[in-house]
Design an enzyme around this catalytic site. Structure first.
Site, PDB file in Angstrom:
ATOM      1  N   GLY A   9      21.010  -6.551 -13.893  1.00 13.25           N
ATOM      2  CA  GLY A   9      20.356  -7.618 -14.639  1.00 13.25           C
ATOM      3  C   GLY A   9      19.534  -6.983 -15.731  1.00 13.25           C
ATOM      4  N   MET A  11      15.827  -6.052 -17.602  1.00 13.92           N
ATOM      5  CA  MET A  11      14.536  -5.607 -17.080  1.00 13.92           C
ATOM      6  C   MET A  11      13.798  -6.836 -16.540  1.00 13.92           C
ATOM      7  SD  MET A  11      13.141  -2.960 -20.010  1.00 13.92           S
ATOM      8  CE  MET A  11      11.602  -2.606 -19.147  1.00 13.92           C
ATOM      9  N   GLU A  87      16.792   2.173 -10.425  1.00 13.47           N
ATOM     10  CA  GLU A  87      16.893   2.721 -11.789  1.00 13.47           C
ATOM     11  C   GLU A  87      18.184   3.540 -11.913  1.00 13.47           C
ATOM     12  OE1 GLU A  87      14.832   1.438 -13.775  1.00 13.47           O
ATOM     13  OE2 GLU A  87      12.994   1.052 -12.658  1.00 13.47           O
ATOM     14  N   GLY A 173       9.151   2.576 -19.778  1.00 13.63           N
ATOM     15  CA  GLY A 173       8.149   1.646 -20.297  1.00 13.63           C
ATOM     16  C   GLY A 173       8.240   0.320 -19.589  1.00 13.63           C
TER      17      GLY A 173
HETATM   18  N1  LIG Z   1       2.485 -12.602 -10.746  1.00 12.05           N
HETATM   19  C1  LIG Z   1       3.721 -12.868 -10.350  1.00 12.05           C
HETATM   20  N2  LIG Z   1       3.974 -13.942  -9.599  1.00 12.05           N
HETATM   21  C2  LIG Z   1       5.230 -14.243  -9.198  1.00 12.05           C
HETATM   22  N3  LIG Z   1       6.297 -13.488  -9.477  1.00 12.05           N
HETATM   23  C3  LIG Z   1       6.099 -12.418 -10.216  1.00 12.05           C
HETATM   24  C4  LIG Z   1       4.808 -12.025 -10.702  1.00 12.05           C
HETATM   25  N4  LIG Z   1       4.938 -10.887 -11.418  1.00 12.05           N
HETATM   26  C5  LIG Z   1       6.260 -10.594 -11.383  1.00 12.05           C
HETATM   27  N5  LIG Z   1       6.943 -11.506 -10.673  1.00 12.05           N
HETATM   28  C6  LIG Z   1       8.386 -11.544 -10.390  1.00 12.05           C
HETATM   29  O1  LIG Z   1       8.850 -10.233 -10.307  1.00 12.05           O
HETATM   30  C7  LIG Z   1       9.997 -10.075 -11.139  1.00 12.05           C
HETATM   31  C8  LIG Z   1      10.070  -8.632 -11.569  1.00 12.05           C
HETATM   32  O2  LIG Z   1      10.377  -7.897 -10.408  1.00 12.05           O
HETATM   33  P1  LIG Z   1      10.794  -6.365 -10.467  1.00 12.05           P
HETATM   34  O3  LIG Z   1      11.399  -6.079  -9.141  1.00 12.05           O
HETATM   35  O4  LIG Z   1       9.640  -5.537 -10.886  1.00 12.05           O
HETATM   36  O5  LIG Z   1      11.895  -6.406 -11.630  1.00 12.05           O
HETATM   37  P2  LIG Z   1      12.957  -5.333 -12.106  1.00 12.05           P
HETATM   38  O6  LIG Z   1      13.053  -4.248 -11.083  1.00 12.05           O
HETATM   39  O7  LIG Z   1      14.240  -6.113 -12.261  1.00 12.05           O
HETATM   40  O8  LIG Z   1      12.481  -4.835 -13.433  1.00 12.05           O
HETATM   41  C9  LIG Z   1       9.777 -11.082 -12.262  1.00 12.05           C
HETATM   42  O9  LIG Z   1      10.999 -11.499 -12.851  1.00 12.05           O
HETATM   43  C10 LIG Z   1       9.146 -12.236 -11.502  1.00 12.05           C
HETATM   44  O10 LIG Z   1      10.152 -13.037 -10.917  1.00 12.05           O
HETATM   45  C1  LIG Z   2      16.178  -1.208 -22.239  1.00 13.47           C
HETATM   46  C2  LIG Z   2      15.762   0.178 -21.908  1.00 13.47           C
HETATM   47  C3  LIG Z   2      14.929   0.414 -20.821  1.00 13.47           C
HETATM   48  N1  LIG Z   2      14.541   1.672 -20.532  1.00 13.47           N
HETATM   49  C4  LIG Z   2      13.645   1.902 -19.398  1.00 13.47           C
HETATM   50  C5  LIG Z   2      12.384   1.099 -19.368  1.00 13.47           C
HETATM   51  C6  LIG Z   2      12.046   1.045 -17.880  1.00 13.47           C
HETATM   52  O1  LIG Z   2      11.322   2.223 -17.567  1.00 13.47           O
HETATM   53  C7  LIG Z   2      13.419   1.069 -17.234  1.00 13.47           C
HETATM   54  C8  LIG Z   2      13.872  -0.282 -16.723  1.00 13.47           C
HETATM   55  O2  LIG Z   2      13.071  -0.640 -15.632  1.00 13.47           O
HETATM   56  P1  LIG Z   2      13.091  -2.105 -14.950  1.00 13.47           P
HETATM   57  O3  LIG Z   2      12.576  -1.826 -13.574  1.00 13.47           O
HETATM   58  O4  LIG Z   2      14.492  -2.600 -14.964  1.00 13.47           O
HETATM   59  O5  LIG Z   2      12.180  -2.968 -15.757  1.00 13.47           O
HETATM   60  O6  LIG Z   2      14.339   1.518 -18.226  1.00 13.47           O
HETATM   61  C9  LIG Z   2      15.001   2.745 -21.292  1.00 13.47           C
HETATM   62  O7  LIG Z   2      14.681   3.897 -20.999  1.00 13.47           O
HETATM   63  N2  LIG Z   2      15.822   2.518 -22.348  1.00 13.47           N
HETATM   64  C10 LIG Z   2      16.212   1.280 -22.694  1.00 13.47           C
HETATM   65  O8  LIG Z   2      16.962   1.125 -23.683  1.00 13.47           O
END
Ligand SMILES: Nc1ncnc2c1ncn2[C@@H]1O[C@H](COP(=O)(O)OP(=O)(O)O)[C@@H](O)[C@H]1O
Ligand SMILES: Cc1cn([C@H]2C[C@H](O)[C@@H](COP(=O)(O)O)O2)c(=O)[nH]c1=O
Length: 216
Positions: A9, A11, A87, A173
């Site tokens: 999916g 970020m 990741e 980031g």
């Molecule tokens: N304060 C919050 N309350 C409820 N849900 C949250 C909150 N902060 C983040 N989230 C949920 O967490 C998700 C991000 O989860 P995370 O596992 O860190 O994402 P990813 O690994 O895909 O980057 C957001 O899309 C949202 O659904």
């Molecule tokens: C789009 C993009 C993302 N990244 C990095 C930024 C974050 O550290 C991770 C993604 O983490 P998440 O848990 O899915 O939010 O990937 C990058 O290095 N380069 C990119 O183009």
């Protein structure tokens, strides 16, 4: 049959949260996994979710043979009932092949989590290999949203608040950064193509250029 599953999916769509839930549910049934992560925002050897959960992980550095590591764990009397990789986009293609070998030769489920494309809409090499090898690809069900309300499908990078389409592929980031050097925002394809982030959309809405002209 054990499987190599790629949960993908944009970020911020809940991938790490799902990984931690899978680990939690299995641990509640006495199962113990080998957990890999690479360059998590929380630091080396961590898997973290924005919901606040963090767990330890083995840092999957480029030199680490993931198949060899799992064999080592088992040889030393440890448990490897399943494997989680977060990741996964940052892994080398060869390391994805090693994960496929864990499934086929050791008969262990592997759950990999990652974003498919980078800020230029290009596949990460690790994600490309996962798409090529996975038994199953699961798009996360909790969709991240673009500022316009459409489903977010792409990741934009901002530098000093401006969307960029050139630069290093990997820069760790976060989304919702505070105008930091490098930040990210999830967008629908239309707005990624037009390079319209929430900030530029807001600025455009406030600009006198877009106000209707007086008729007289
Ligand atoms: N304060 C919050 N309350 C409820 N849900 C949250 C909150 N902060 C983040 N989230 C949920 O967490 C998700 C991000 O989860 P995370 O596992 O860190 O994402 P990813 O690994 O895909 O980057 C957001 O899309 C949202 O659904
Ligand atoms: C789009 C993009 C993302 N990244 C990095 C930024 C974050 O550290 C991770 C993604 O983490 P998440 O848990 O899915 O939010 O990937 C990058 O290095 N380069 C990119 O183009």
């Amino acid at each position: 049959m054990p499987e190599l599953v790629f949960f993908c999916g944009t970020m911020d769509c809940g991938k790490s949260t799902l990984a931690l839930q899978i680990m939690h549910n299995r641990s509640a049934r006495g199962l113990q996994g080998v957990v890999f992560a690479r360059d998590d925002r929380a630091g080396q050897g961590k898997i973290s979710s924005r919901l606040g959960l963090v767990a330890d992980a083995v840092e999957a550095i480029a030199e680490l043979d993931l198949y060899g590591h799992v064999v080592d764990v088992i040889t030393k009397g440890g448990r490897a009932d399943y494997v989680v990789v977060d990741e996964a986009q940052f892994l080398l293609p060869g390391q994805i092949d090693q994960l496929a070998r864990v499934v086929d030769d050791l008969e262990i489920d592997v759950f990999a989590f990652g974003i498919t494309t980078d800020f230029r809409t290009r596949l990460f090499p690790g994600s490309q290999r996962l798409i090529e090898l996975a038994d199953r690809i699961e798009a996360l069900q909790v969709e991240a949203m673009c500022w316009c309300g459409a489903r977010a499908t792409h990741n934009a990078r901002t530098v000093g608040g401006e969307m960029v389409v050139e630069g290093e592929q990997v820069v760790v980031g976060d989304v919702n950064g505070h105008a930091a050097e490098v930040g990210y925002e999830v967008l629908c394809r239309r707005h990624h193509r037009r390079r319209t982030t929430s900030a530029t959309a807001r600025a455009g809405a406030l600009s006198p250029d877009v106000l209707p002209l007086a008729s007289n």
